[in-house]
Scaffold this motif. Structure first.
Motif, PDB file in Angstrom:
ATOM      1  N   GLN B  14       0.651  -1.984  14.170  1.00 28.07           N
ATOM      2  CA  GLN B  14       1.715  -1.123  14.469  1.00 28.07           C
ATOM      3  C   GLN B  14       0.873   0.273  12.892  1.00 28.07           C
ATOM      4  O   GLN B  14       1.167  -0.886  11.896  1.00 28.07           O
ATOM      5  N   GLU B  15       0.258   1.522  12.982  1.00 26.63           N
ATOM      6  CA  GLU B  15      -0.095   2.079  11.942  1.00 26.63           C
ATOM      7  C   GLU B  15       1.337   2.420  10.787  1.00 26.63           C
ATOM      8  O   GLU B  15       2.536   2.375  11.089  1.00 26.63           O
ATOM      9  N   LEU B  19      -0.549  -5.791   5.456  1.00 28.53           N
ATOM     10  CA  LEU B  19      -1.338  -6.834   6.068  1.00 28.53           C
ATOM     11  C   LEU B  19      -1.921  -7.642   4.907  1.00 28.53           C
ATOM     12  O   LEU B  19      -2.452  -6.084   4.395  1.00 28.53           O
ATOM     13  N   THR B  20      -2.136  -9.023   5.286  1.00 28.21           N
ATOM     14  CA  THR B  20      -3.015  -9.186   4.386  1.00 28.21           C
ATOM     15  C   THR B  20      -3.924 -10.420   4.767  1.00 28.21           C
ATOM     16  O   THR B  20      -3.382 -10.757   6.181  1.00 28.21           O
ATOM     17  N   VAL B  21      -4.664 -10.233   5.602  1.00 25.73           N
ATOM     18  CA  VAL B  21      -5.763 -11.656   5.601  1.00 25.73           C
ATOM     19  C   VAL B  21      -6.438 -12.489   4.182  1.00 25.73           C
ATOM     20  O   VAL B  21      -6.446 -12.154   3.543  1.00 25.73           O
ATOM     21  N   VAL B  55      -8.845  -9.026  -9.297  1.00 20.34           N
ATOM     22  CA  VAL B  55      -8.109  -7.577  -8.608  1.00 20.34           C
ATOM     23  C   VAL B  55      -9.442  -6.660  -8.776  1.00 20.34           C
ATOM     24  O   VAL B  55      -9.880  -5.723  -9.339  1.00 20.34           O
ATOM     25  N   LYS B  56      -9.903  -6.502  -6.595  1.00 19.53           N
ATOM     26  CA  LYS B  56     -10.029  -4.640  -7.072  1.00 19.53           C
ATOM     27  C   LYS B  56      -9.670  -3.747  -5.695  1.00 19.53           C
ATOM     28  O   LYS B  56      -9.132  -4.316  -4.927  1.00 19.53           O
ATOM     29  N   LYS B  57      -9.632  -2.617  -6.209  1.00 18.43           N
ATOM     30  CA  LYS B  57      -8.583  -1.969  -4.990  1.00 18.43           C
ATOM     31  C   LYS B  57      -9.858  -1.073  -5.087  1.00 18.43           C
ATOM     32  O   LYS B  57     -10.464   0.159  -5.683  1.00 18.43           O
ATOM     33  N   LEU B  58      -9.871  -0.197  -3.469  1.00 21.35           N
ATOM     34  CA  LEU B  58     -10.303   0.267  -2.875  1.00 21.35           C
ATOM     35  C   LEU B  58      -9.280   0.841  -2.137  1.00 21.35           C
ATOM     36  O   LEU B  58      -9.258   0.625  -0.935  1.00 21.35           O
ATOM     37  N   LYS B  59      -9.211   2.297  -2.208  1.00 25.00           N
ATOM     38  CA  LYS B  59      -8.120   2.982  -1.998  1.00 25.00           C
ATOM     39  C   LYS B  59      -6.495   2.056  -1.268  1.00 25.00           C
ATOM     40  O   LYS B  59      -6.442   2.036  -2.346  1.00 25.00           O
ATOM     41  N   ARG B  60      -6.720   2.121  -0.366  1.00 21.16           N
ATOM     42  CA  ARG B  60      -5.287   1.079   0.349  1.00 21.16           C
ATOM     43  C   ARG B  60      -5.608   0.067   0.713  1.00 21.16           C
ATOM     44  O   ARG B  60      -5.011  -0.818   0.692  1.00 21.16           O
ATOM     45  N   LEU B  61      -6.967  -0.999   0.455  1.00 21.45           N
ATOM     46  CA  LEU B  61      -7.150  -1.999   0.190  1.00 21.45           C
ATOM     47  C   LEU B  61      -7.102  -2.295  -0.920  1.00 21.45           C
ATOM     48  O   LEU B  61      -7.668  -2.419  -2.459  1.00 21.45           O
ATOM     49  N   ALA B  78      -0.451   0.377   4.232  1.00 27.01           N
ATOM     50  CA  ALA B  78      -0.455   1.548   5.612  1.00 27.01           C
ATOM     51  C   ALA B  78      -1.728   1.780   5.984  1.00 27.01           C
ATOM     52  O   ALA B  78      -2.044   2.990   6.553  1.00 27.01           O
ATOM     53  N   ALA B  79      -1.237   0.465   7.610  1.00 26.96           N
ATOM     54  CA  ALA B  79      -2.307   0.949   7.832  1.00 26.96           C
ATOM     55  C   ALA B  79      -2.577   1.420   8.996  1.00 26.96           C
ATOM     56  O   ALA B  79      -2.083   2.447   8.826  1.00 26.96           O
ATOM     57  N   GLN B  80      -4.096   2.376   9.256  1.00 28.58           N
ATOM     58  CA  GLN B  80      -4.381   3.410  10.415  1.00 28.58           C
ATOM     59  C   GLN B  80      -5.290   2.603  10.856  1.00 28.58           C
ATOM     60  O   GLN B  80      -5.726   1.758  10.168  1.00 28.58           O
ATOM     61  N   PRO B  81      -5.362   3.526  12.187  1.00 28.34           N
ATOM     62  CA  PRO B  81      -5.890   3.308  12.840  1.00 28.34           C
ATOM     63  C   PRO B  81      -7.679   3.186  12.917  1.00 28.34           C
ATOM     64  O   PRO B  81      -9.182   2.153  12.975  1.00 28.34           O
ATOM     65  N   GLY B  82      -8.376   3.586  11.805  1.00 30.77           N
ATOM     66  CA  GLY B  82      -9.345   3.890  11.435  1.00 30.77           C
ATOM     67  C   GLY B  82     -10.046   2.250  10.291  1.00 30.77           C
ATOM     68  O   GLY B  82     -10.768   1.724  10.325  1.00 30.77           O
ATOM     69  N   ASP B  83      -8.562   1.839  10.008  1.00 29.54           N
ATOM     70  CA  ASP B  83      -8.888  -0.106   9.640  1.00 29.54           C
ATOM     71  C   ASP B  83      -9.187  -0.816  10.913  1.00 29.54           C
ATOM     72  O   ASP B  83      -9.709  -1.837  10.083  1.00 29.54           O
TER      73      ASP B  83
END
Lengths: 114, 115
Positions: B14-15, B19-21, B55-61, B78-83
Motif C-alpha cells: 500500500q502507498e 520496502l526493501t529489495v 550507501v547512496k540516497k536518491l530521494k526516498r530510495l 513511503a512508497a508511492q504509486p509512481g514507484d
C-alpha cells in the motif's frame, strides 16, 4: 530527443521468416549492445560492439547476426525465426571511457513468432 | 546459471509503506547498478554503487553495496504509486579474458504500489 531508438516497436511474423531490428543512439557512445528479455523478465546480453568491432558474443544461435555500420548504429538480423525467439529485444549503449559501464536502453522491440 | 538472485520476486504494498529489495550473488562485482523498468519501456538507470559498503540516497530510495561487493539492497521509504515497476540489479564483471566488462542482470523484482 530520443537517446536510443529502435524500430520496429512490434514485430509479428511466422516461423521460418527472416527479420531485422534496427537501433540508433545519438549519445556519442562507443559501445552498443543487444539484450533479450524473456517472458519472465530476465534480461540477458546477446552481443556487444565497441567502435564497430564485436567484443561480446554470448551463446546465441548463429541465426542471429548483428551488424554495426557505424558507431551510432547496431542492427540485429534473425534468420529462420523459431517460436522460441519470441521475446522483447533491447538495444543499449554505453561509453567505455566512463568508470562504470552505465547503459542506456532503447524502448524495446517485442517480437512474436507464430 | 543465475548469478544474481533478487528477492522478493513480487511485492504488492500500500502507498506509504516501506520496502526493501535484495540482490545477492556469490560473485564479486566491480560495481552494481540498479535499474527500473516500466511496462513497454526499456530499463532506466537509477544508481551505480562502486565501493564496498557504499550507501547512496536518491530521494526516498536508499541503495547499499555490500562490504564484499557481492550483494546490494534497495530500500524505498513511503512508497508511492509512481514507484511501481520492475526493479533490476546488474553487476559489472570483467569478462572475455579481461578484454571487456559486461553487466549481469538480476532476476528482477516486480513492485506494485496500490493507492
Amino acid at each position: 530527443d530520443t537517446a536510443v531508438s529502435q524500430t520496429p516497436k512490434y514485430l509479428v511474423t511466422q516461423m521460418g521468416n527472416d527479420k531485422s531490428i534496427k537501433c540508433e543512439q545519438n549519445l556519442g557512445h562507443d559501445t552498443m549492445y543487444w539484450y533479450k528479455q524473456d517472458s519472465k523478465k530476465f534480461l540477458k546480453i546477446m552481443f556487444s560492439y565497441n567502435n564497430k568491432e564485436l567484443i561480446i558474443n554470448e551463446t546465441v544461435p548463429n541465426r542471429f547476426s548483428p551488424k554495426s555500420p557505424d558507431k551510432a548504429h547496431l542492427n540485429l538480423h534473425i534468420n529462420s525465426l523459431e517460436l522460441g525467439d519470441s521475446a522483447v529485444y533491447f538495444c543499449a549503449s554505453s561509453s567505455q571511457s566512463h568508470r562504470s559501464y552505465e547503459q542506456y536502453f532503447g524502448p524495446g522491440t517485442r517480437l512474436t513468432v507464430t | 546459471t543465475q548469478l544474481l538472485e533478487q528477492s522478493p520476486q513480487f511485492l504488492s504494498i500500500q502507498e506509504g509503506e516501506n520496502l526493501t529489495v535484495y540482490c545477492n550473488s556469490s560473485s564479486v562485482f566491480s560495481s552494481l547498478q540498479w535499474y527500473r523498468q516500466e511496462p513497454g519501456e526499456g530499463p532506466v538507470l537509477l544508481v551505480t554503487v562502486v565501493t564496498g559498503g557504499e550507501v547512496k540516497k536518491l530521494k526516498r530510495l536508499t541503495f547499499q553495496f555490500g562490504d564484499a561487493r557481492k550483494d546490494s539492497s534497495l530500500h524505498i521509504t513511503a512508497a508511492q504509486p509512481g514507484d511501481t515497476g520492475l526493479y533490476l540489479c546488474a553487476g559489472e564483471r570483467r569478462d572475455y579474458g579481461g578484454a571487456t566488462n559486461k553487466l549481469i542482470f538480476g532476476t528482477g523484482t516486480l513492485l506494485a504500489v496500490q493507492p
